[in-house]
Scaffold this motif. Structure first.
Motif, PDB file in Angstrom:
ATOM      1  N   LYS A   1       0.330  16.921   6.025  1.00 21.99           N
ATOM      2  CA  LYS A   1      -0.216  16.066   7.582  1.00 21.99           C
ATOM      3  C   LYS A   1      -1.760  15.369   7.170  1.00 21.99           C
ATOM      4  O   LYS A   1      -2.329  15.707   6.792  1.00 21.99           O
ATOM      5  N   VAL A   2      -1.321  14.547   7.896  1.00 21.07           N
ATOM      6  CA  VAL A   2      -2.380  12.808   7.354  1.00 21.07           C
ATOM      7  C   VAL A   2      -2.805  12.700   8.552  1.00 21.07           C
ATOM      8  O   VAL A   2      -2.520  12.019   9.584  1.00 21.07           O
ATOM      9  N   GLY A   3      -4.136  13.133   8.624  1.00 22.25           N
ATOM     10  CA  GLY A   3      -4.811  12.559  10.049  1.00 22.25           C
ATOM     11  C   GLY A   3      -5.158  11.651  10.281  1.00 22.25           C
ATOM     12  O   GLY A   3      -5.000  10.740   9.225  1.00 22.25           O
ATOM     13  N   PHE A   4      -5.876  10.913  11.380  1.00 26.73           N
ATOM     14  CA  PHE A   4      -6.060   9.554  11.274  1.00 26.73           C
ATOM     15  C   PHE A   4      -7.338   9.089  10.479  1.00 26.73           C
ATOM     16  O   PHE A   4      -7.158   8.246   9.815  1.00 26.73           O
ATOM     17  N   PHE A   5      -8.827  10.051  10.502  1.00 24.19           N
ATOM     18  CA  PHE A   5      -8.961   9.070   9.402  1.00 24.19           C
ATOM     19  C   PHE A   5      -8.411   8.882   7.860  1.00 24.19           C
ATOM     20  O   PHE A   5      -9.105   7.640   7.408  1.00 24.19           O
ATOM     21  N   ALA A   6      -7.617   9.895   7.105  1.00 23.78           N
ATOM     22  CA  ALA A   6      -6.746   9.734   5.959  1.00 23.78           C
ATOM     23  C   ALA A   6      -5.529   8.261   5.950  1.00 23.78           C
ATOM     24  O   ALA A   6      -6.018   7.703   5.030  1.00 23.78           O
ATOM     25  N   LEU A   7      -5.405   8.390   7.546  1.00 24.44           N
ATOM     26  CA  LEU A   7      -4.216   7.040   7.487  1.00 24.44           C
ATOM     27  C   LEU A   7      -5.294   5.961   7.310  1.00 24.44           C
ATOM     28  O   LEU A   7      -5.177   5.064   6.624  1.00 24.44           O
ATOM     29  N   ILE A   8      -6.297   5.796   8.136  1.00 27.20           N
ATOM     30  CA  ILE A   8      -7.600   4.473   7.984  1.00 27.20           C
ATOM     31  C   ILE A   8      -7.544   4.631   6.434  1.00 27.20           C
ATOM     32  O   ILE A   8      -7.766   3.008   5.198  1.00 27.20           O
ATOM     33  N   LYS A   9      -7.942   5.689   5.338  1.00 27.37           N
ATOM     34  CA  LYS A   9      -8.411   5.116   4.425  1.00 27.37           C
ATOM     35  C   LYS A   9      -6.326   4.669   3.220  1.00 27.37           C
ATOM     36  O   LYS A   9      -7.160   3.882   2.723  1.00 27.37           O
ATOM     37  N   VAL A  10      -5.320   5.134   3.872  1.00 31.15           N
ATOM     38  CA  VAL A  10      -4.185   4.683   3.325  1.00 31.15           C
ATOM     39  C   VAL A  10      -4.136   3.375   3.475  1.00 31.15           C
ATOM     40  O   VAL A  10      -3.663   2.259   3.006  1.00 31.15           O
ATOM     41  N   SER A  11      -4.675   2.842   5.042  1.00 26.75           N
ATOM     42  CA  SER A  11      -4.037   1.279   5.058  1.00 26.75           C
ATOM     43  C   SER A  11      -5.498   0.248   4.721  1.00 26.75           C
ATOM     44  O   SER A  11      -4.757  -0.444   4.966  1.00 26.75           O
ATOM     45  N   LEU A  12      -6.593   0.843   4.538  1.00 25.51           N
ATOM     46  CA  LEU A  12      -7.388   0.244   4.010  1.00 25.51           C
ATOM     47  C   LEU A  12      -6.749  -0.343   2.129  1.00 25.51           C
ATOM     48  O   LEU A  12      -7.016  -1.585   1.884  1.00 25.51           O
TER      49      LEU A  12
ATOM     50  N   SER B   1      -8.343 -12.654   5.231  1.00 24.50           N
ATOM     51  CA  SER B   1      -8.537 -11.787   4.142  1.00 24.50           C
ATOM     52  C   SER B   1      -8.698 -10.811   5.271  1.00 24.50           C
ATOM     53  O   SER B   1      -7.847  -9.152   5.425  1.00 24.50           O
ATOM     54  N   VAL B   2      -9.727 -11.520   6.936  1.00 27.22           N
ATOM     55  CA  VAL B   2      -9.571  -9.674   7.896  1.00 27.22           C
ATOM     56  C   VAL B   2      -8.116 -10.097   8.645  1.00 27.22           C
ATOM     57  O   VAL B   2      -8.466  -8.529   9.210  1.00 27.22           O
ATOM     58  N   THR B   3      -7.437 -10.491   8.698  1.00 28.50           N
ATOM     59  CA  THR B   3      -6.437 -10.960   9.615  1.00 28.50           C
ATOM     60  C   THR B   3      -5.032  -9.651   8.912  1.00 28.50           C
ATOM     61  O   THR B   3      -4.684  -9.023   9.256  1.00 28.50           O
ATOM     62  N   ALA B   4      -5.683  -9.836   7.033  1.00 28.16           N
ATOM     63  CA  ALA B   4      -4.277  -9.302   6.197  1.00 28.16           C
ATOM     64  C   ALA B   4      -4.992  -8.111   6.952  1.00 28.16           C
ATOM     65  O   ALA B   4      -4.100  -7.150   6.522  1.00 28.16           O
ATOM     66  N   VAL B   5      -5.622  -7.446   6.288  1.00 25.26           N
ATOM     67  CA  VAL B   5      -6.506  -6.021   6.561  1.00 25.26           C
ATOM     68  C   VAL B   5      -6.031  -5.790   8.046  1.00 25.26           C
ATOM     69  O   VAL B   5      -5.530  -4.301   7.942  1.00 25.26           O
ATOM     70  N   LEU B   6      -6.371  -6.628   8.540  1.00 21.30           N
ATOM     71  CA  LEU B   6      -6.731  -5.678  10.694  1.00 21.30           C
ATOM     72  C   LEU B   6      -4.810  -5.474  10.235  1.00 21.30           C
ATOM     73  O   LEU B   6      -4.657  -4.493  10.863  1.00 21.30           O
ATOM     74  N   SER B   7      -3.770  -6.540   9.626  1.00 21.61           N
ATOM     75  CA  SER B   7      -2.703  -6.156  10.008  1.00 21.61           C
ATOM     76  C   SER B   7      -1.669  -5.063   9.446  1.00 21.61           C
ATOM     77  O   SER B   7      -1.129  -4.470  10.379  1.00 21.61           O
ATOM     78  N   SER B   8      -2.879  -4.770   7.816  1.00 19.17           N
ATOM     79  CA  SER B   8      -1.655  -3.547   7.672  1.00 19.17           C
ATOM     80  C   SER B   8      -2.407  -2.555   8.487  1.00 19.17           C
ATOM     81  O   SER B   8      -1.754  -1.390   8.031  1.00 19.17           O
ATOM     82  N   LEU B   9      -3.799  -2.260   8.847  1.00 21.62           N
ATOM     83  CA  LEU B   9      -4.737  -1.060   9.477  1.00 21.62           C
ATOM     84  C   LEU B   9      -3.369  -0.755  10.953  1.00 21.62           C
ATOM     85  O   LEU B   9      -3.287   0.377  11.024  1.00 21.62           O
ATOM     86  N   VAL B  10      -2.674  -1.903  11.900  1.00 20.49           N
ATOM     87  CA  VAL B  10      -1.745  -1.607  12.197  1.00 20.49           C
ATOM     88  C   VAL B  10      -0.856  -1.495  11.946  1.00 20.49           C
ATOM     89  O   VAL B  10      -0.444  -0.742  12.631  1.00 20.49           O
ATOM     90  N   ARG B  11       0.149  -1.863  10.402  1.00 19.30           N
ATOM     91  CA  ARG B  11       1.240  -1.855  10.742  1.00 19.30           C
ATOM     92  C   ARG B  11       1.012  -0.143  10.177  1.00 19.30           C
ATOM     93  O   ARG B  11       1.994   0.259  10.460  1.00 19.30           O
TER      94      ARG B  11
END
Lengths: 500, 169
Positions: free
Chosen positions: A175-186, A247-257
Motif C-alpha cells: 500500500k503506497v501512501g501519499f507521502f511515499a508516492l511523493i517520494k516515488v514521483s520526485l 526543470s520545475v515543470t519536469a518535476v511537477l509533471s512527473s508529480l502530476v503523472r
C-alpha cells in the motif's frame, strides 16, 4: 429486477449506463469538432436572429439523436454466462455476437472515470489476448454486480483454487501512501516526463495553430513567438530562468503523472493472482493472473536505490496489431525489497536466484556501442553545423563525448544474464537498472543473429521472442549462445504448462 | 532445483547445429532475380524521365547517376545470388528452423507447440514456377515469425499438413 448473482440469462447493464454512454458519445463528438464550437462562439454576434433558431433546433436535434443512439446501444447490449463462456450480444444495426471462453480471459479490470464515480457505477473491461475485437467493455455495473461477474468468471476458471478463496479481509501486500508516492514521483525520470509533456503541448500547439490559421490570425502567434525568442537570445538571465522553469515543470509533471496514475496504489494477493487498485481521477482495478504474466522487470535508479524502492513492470501477452500496447503493461511503483521478493516468490515459487554467477556480454558489445555512438555523434555534428553554420559549435563535443562514453560504460557494465533451470534473468539499463525475469517456457521462438564482424569475433546476439515483446542478450560467445538456444528449445518443447 | 542445471551435461540436449539443413528449391533463385529486374525496370525509366525533364538539375552528372544505379543493380543481383545459397530450412520432430543472410546471418527456430497458425501463399512469379512460401505465426506482436520462401507447392502443403497434425495432438 435481476438477481445479482445470476448470469445465466441475458441481461443488460445498469440503467445508469445510458447516461455513461451518452456522455461518452458527446465527449467523443466534442473532441473531434471542438473548433467548430469555438468558431460558432466567435461568430455568435454576427449571426442574424432568424437563423439562430435553426441552429438551436439543429443542436437540439443532434443531442436528441445522440440520446436515442445511447439508448439503443444500451438496449442492444446484452450479456450472459453459459458453459464457461462469456457471451455478448451488441449492435444496433450490425449485430455482433461474441463468445469468450474463460481460459482466454486475461484480465478483468474495473475502471471509474469521474462520471462513473459520481453516479456510482463501475466499468468492467474484459481483456483477452486474442484479437482486439474480443475486448469487451461493459460501461456501467453496480459494484455488487461487477464483483459478482468477476467472481463468476475467475472462480469458474480456477476450480482448484476456488476452495481456498474464503473471503477474508486480507492485508494488502503493498500500500503506497501519499507521502511515499511523493517520494516515488520526485525520483522519477524527469527528462522522460518533460518529453511526454512536450509531446502533449506540441499537439495542443498545433491544434491552436490550425485554429488561428482558419481565422486568419496566424500572424499573432508568429509575432508573439519571434518577439519572445529574439529577447531570449539577448538575455542570459532569461535563458537561466527558462532552464529553471523547465526543470520545475519536469518535476511537477512527473508529480502530476505519478499522482494521477498511481494514487492510493494498493496491491492484494488473492488466489495466486495480484489485485491492483490505483488512480486518482480514473480509478482502475486490475486483476493480474499469475499464469498470464509473460515476464516482469524490476527497475530502479540510483536515487531510488538509496531510498530502497523500485518499480515492477508486468508484461502480458499482446494480440496481433493492437495500438494500445500501453494498457497491457502494468506498472506498480514504490515497492520495498520485501514486497519485491514477495512478488517474486508468488510468480516464481521455489526458485533460488541468489548464488548464481552473472555472465557478461563479450567486449565486442562495447566496441559495437562505441561504433554506433560514433555514427550518432557524426550525424549530430553535421546537423548542428548545417543548423548554425558556425564552426565553434563543435565545442559541444567536449560535453557530448564524456556523456556518451559514460553511458556506454554503464550500459556495458549493466548488461548481464544468468539462469537457473527454469528462469532466465537479463540485466540492462544505463542510469536506471532493469532486471528482467523470463521463464524459459514462455518463449515463443528463438533467434540467433550474427553479423560478419560478430562472426569474426565468434560472438552472436540471441533474441527471445515472447508474446509480449522481444528480449535480447547481445554479443555472447557463439558456443554459449548455441547452448542457451538448444536449452531454451528443449525447455519449450518439453513444457506441459500453458504459457498463457 | 538450482544445482540440477549445472549437473546436466549440456551435450545431451538436441543440438541445432548438428541437424541437416535443406536448401530451398533452385528455381526460387530465378524468382528472386526476376523480382530485382522488375524493381529496376521501374526505377530506370523514372530516372530517365527525371533526367529528361531536368527536375533536379542533374543533367551535368547524369552519366554518374546512371552508373551508380547500374552498380547498385549489379550489387543487389550478386548479393541475392550469394545469399540464395544461405537460405536453408530444417524440420525436426518438435520444431521448424530457418536460416539465412550473408552479412546479417540469422537462425530462427519456432517450436510447434507455440505455433498459432500457418499460411501458404504464392506470388504471381512464384506461381509460374510452381513455388510457394510457408509462414508460421506465433503469439505476440511480431507480424510473421518465420517465413520459408521457395518451397515446391507440394512440399509446402506437406509441411503444413505435418505441422498442423502436430499442433492438434
Amino acid at each position: 429486477m435481476y438477481n445479482i448473482e445470476d448470469f445465466s440469462q441475458f441481461r443488460r447493464q445498469s440503467q445508469k449506463g445510458i447516461l455513461v454512454i451518452y456522455i461518452n458519445i458527446l465527449y467523443k463528438v466534442l473532441k473531434a469538432f471542438w473548433f467548430l464550437l469555438f468558431l460558432f462562439i466567435q461568430k455568435f454576434s454576427k449571426i442574424p436572429e432568424g437563423k439562430l433558431v435553426y441552429i438551436y433546433i439543429g443542436v437540439a436535434a443532434l443531442l436528441m439523436f445522440f440520446l436515442i443512439r445511447a439508448f439503443l446501444i444500451f438496449k442492444n447490449f446484452q450479456f450472459k454466462i453459459a458453459h464457461n463462456h462469456f457471451i455478448l450480444k451488441k449492435g444496433i444495426l450490425k449485430k455482433t455476437n461474441t463468445s469468450i471462453p474463460f481460459d482466454r480471459v486475461q484480465n478483468i479490470n474495473f475502471k471509474q472515470n469521474i462520471i462513473q464515480q459520481i453516479i456510482d457505477v463501475h466499468e468492467v473491461n474484459i481483456e483477452t489476448a486474442g484479437s482486439s475485437k474480443a475486448e469487451i467493455s461493459i460501461k456501467a455495473l453496480s459494484y455488487k454486480e461487477a464483483s459478482a461477474l468477476k467472481q463468476a468468471i475467475t472462480v469458474l476458471d480456477n476450480n482448484s483454487s476456488a476452495t481456498s478463496s474464503i473471503e477474508t479481509v486480507e492485508k494488502p501486500l503493498l500500500k503506497v501512501g501519499f507521502f511515499a508516492l511523493i517520494k516515488v514521483s520526485l525520483t522519477e525520470n524527469h527528462l522522460q516526463s518533460l518529453l511526454l509533456l512536450l509531446a502533449v503541448l506540441v499537439g495542443f500547439f498545433q491544434q491552436i495553430n490550425d485554429l488561428l490559421d482558419r481565422l486568419g490570425k496566424q500572424d499573432i502567434l508568429d509575432n508573439y513567438i519571434t518577439k519572445n525568442t529574439s529577447s531570449l537570445e539577448n538575455n542570459v538571465l532569461l535563458i537561466v530562468g527558462f532552464l529553471i522553469l523547465l526543470s520545475v515543470t519536469a518535476v511537477l509533471s512527473s508529480l502530476v503523472r505519478v499522482m494521477l496514475r498511481h494514487f492510493n496504489l494498493t496491491v492484494f494477493v488473492k488466489n495466486s493472482a495480484l489485485e491492483i487498485y490505483q488512480g486518482l481521477i480514473t480509478k482502475k482495478s486490475v486483476i493480474l493472473k499469475k499464469d498470464k504474466v509473460q515476464h516482469i522487470t524490476i527497475s530502479h535508479n540510483p536515487i531510488k536505490k538509496k531510498l530502497g524502492i523500485s518499480f515492477i513492470t508486468f508484461k502480458q501477452a499482446i494480440s496481433g496489431k493492437v495500438k494500445k500496447k500501453k494498457d497491457k503493461i502494468i506498472k506498480i511503483v514504490g515497492c520495498k525489497l520485501i514486497q519485491v521478493s514477495a512478488i517474486k516468490d508468488l510468480l516464481f515459487p521455489d526458485e533460488n536466484f541468489d548464488d548464481l554467477a552473472q555472465n557478461f556480454s563479450d567486449s565486442y558489445f562495447r566496441t559495437r556501442l562505441y561504433f554506433r555512438c560514433f555514427l550518432v555523434l557524426i550525424i549530430i555534428n553535421i546537423g548542428l553545423y548545417l543548423g548554425f553554420g558556425n564552426s565553434s559549435i563543435f565545442w559541444i563535443n567536449s560535453l557530448l563525448i564524456p556523456i556518451f562514453m559514460g553511458a556506454i560504460e554503464l550500459s556495458f557494465k549493466k548488461r548481464y544474464y544468468f539462469f537457473n533451470t527454469d528462469v532466465l534473468i537479463v540485466g540492462s539499463g544505463t542510469i536506471e537498472t532493469h532486471k528482467t525475469y523470463l521463464p524459459f517456457f514462455k518463449v515463443q521462438n528463438v533467434e540467433l543473429k550474427q553479423t560478419l564482424f560478430q562472426a569474426q569475433k565468434n560472438v552472436a546476439d540471441i533474441v527471445f521472442q515472447t508474446a509480449s515483446g522481444k528480449i535480447k542478450i547481445p554479443c555472447i560467445h557463439i558456443e554459449k549462445a548455441k547452448q542457451i538456444y538448444n536449452y531454451t528449445l528443449f525447455k519449450i518443447e518439453t513444457s506441459q504448462k500453458l504459457w498463457m | 532445483m538450482t544445482d540440477s542445471f549445472q549437473n546436466i551435461p549440456v551435450t545431451s540436449f538436441p543440438d541445432i547445429t548438428k541437424i541437416e539443413f535443406k536448401s530451398i528449391h533452385k528455381r526460387y533463385l530465378k524468382v528472386l532475380l526476376i523480382n530485382v529486374f522488375l524493381v529496376f525496370l521501374v526505377v530506370f525509366p523514372v530516372l530517365f524521365f527525371v533526367d529528361k525533364k531536368g527536375l533536379f538539375e542533374l543533367s551535368r552528372n547524369s552519366i554518374w547517376v546512371y552508373l551508380a544505379l547500374f552498380l547498385v543493380f549489379i550489387a543487389v543481383l550478386s548479393i541475392k545470388t550469394i545469399g540464395f545459397k544461405k537460405r536453408k530450412y530444417a524440420i525436426r520432430e518438435k520444431d521448424v528452423s530457418y536460416k539465412n543472410g550473408v552479412f546479417f546471418r540469422s537462425l530462427t527456430t519456432v517450436p510447434f507447440n507455440r505455433i498459432q497458425h500457418i499460411e501458404i501463399d504464392q506470388g504471381p512469379i512464384s506461381r509460374f514456377f510452381g513455388l510457394a512460401s510457408l509462414s508460421v505465426f506465433t503469439a505476440g506482436d511480431s507480424s510473421d515469425d518465420l517465413k520459408i520462401s521457395g518451397l515446391l507447392k507440394e512440399d509446402a502443403q506437406q509441411i503444413k499438413e505435418f505441422i498442423s497434425n502436430k499442433i492438434d495432438v
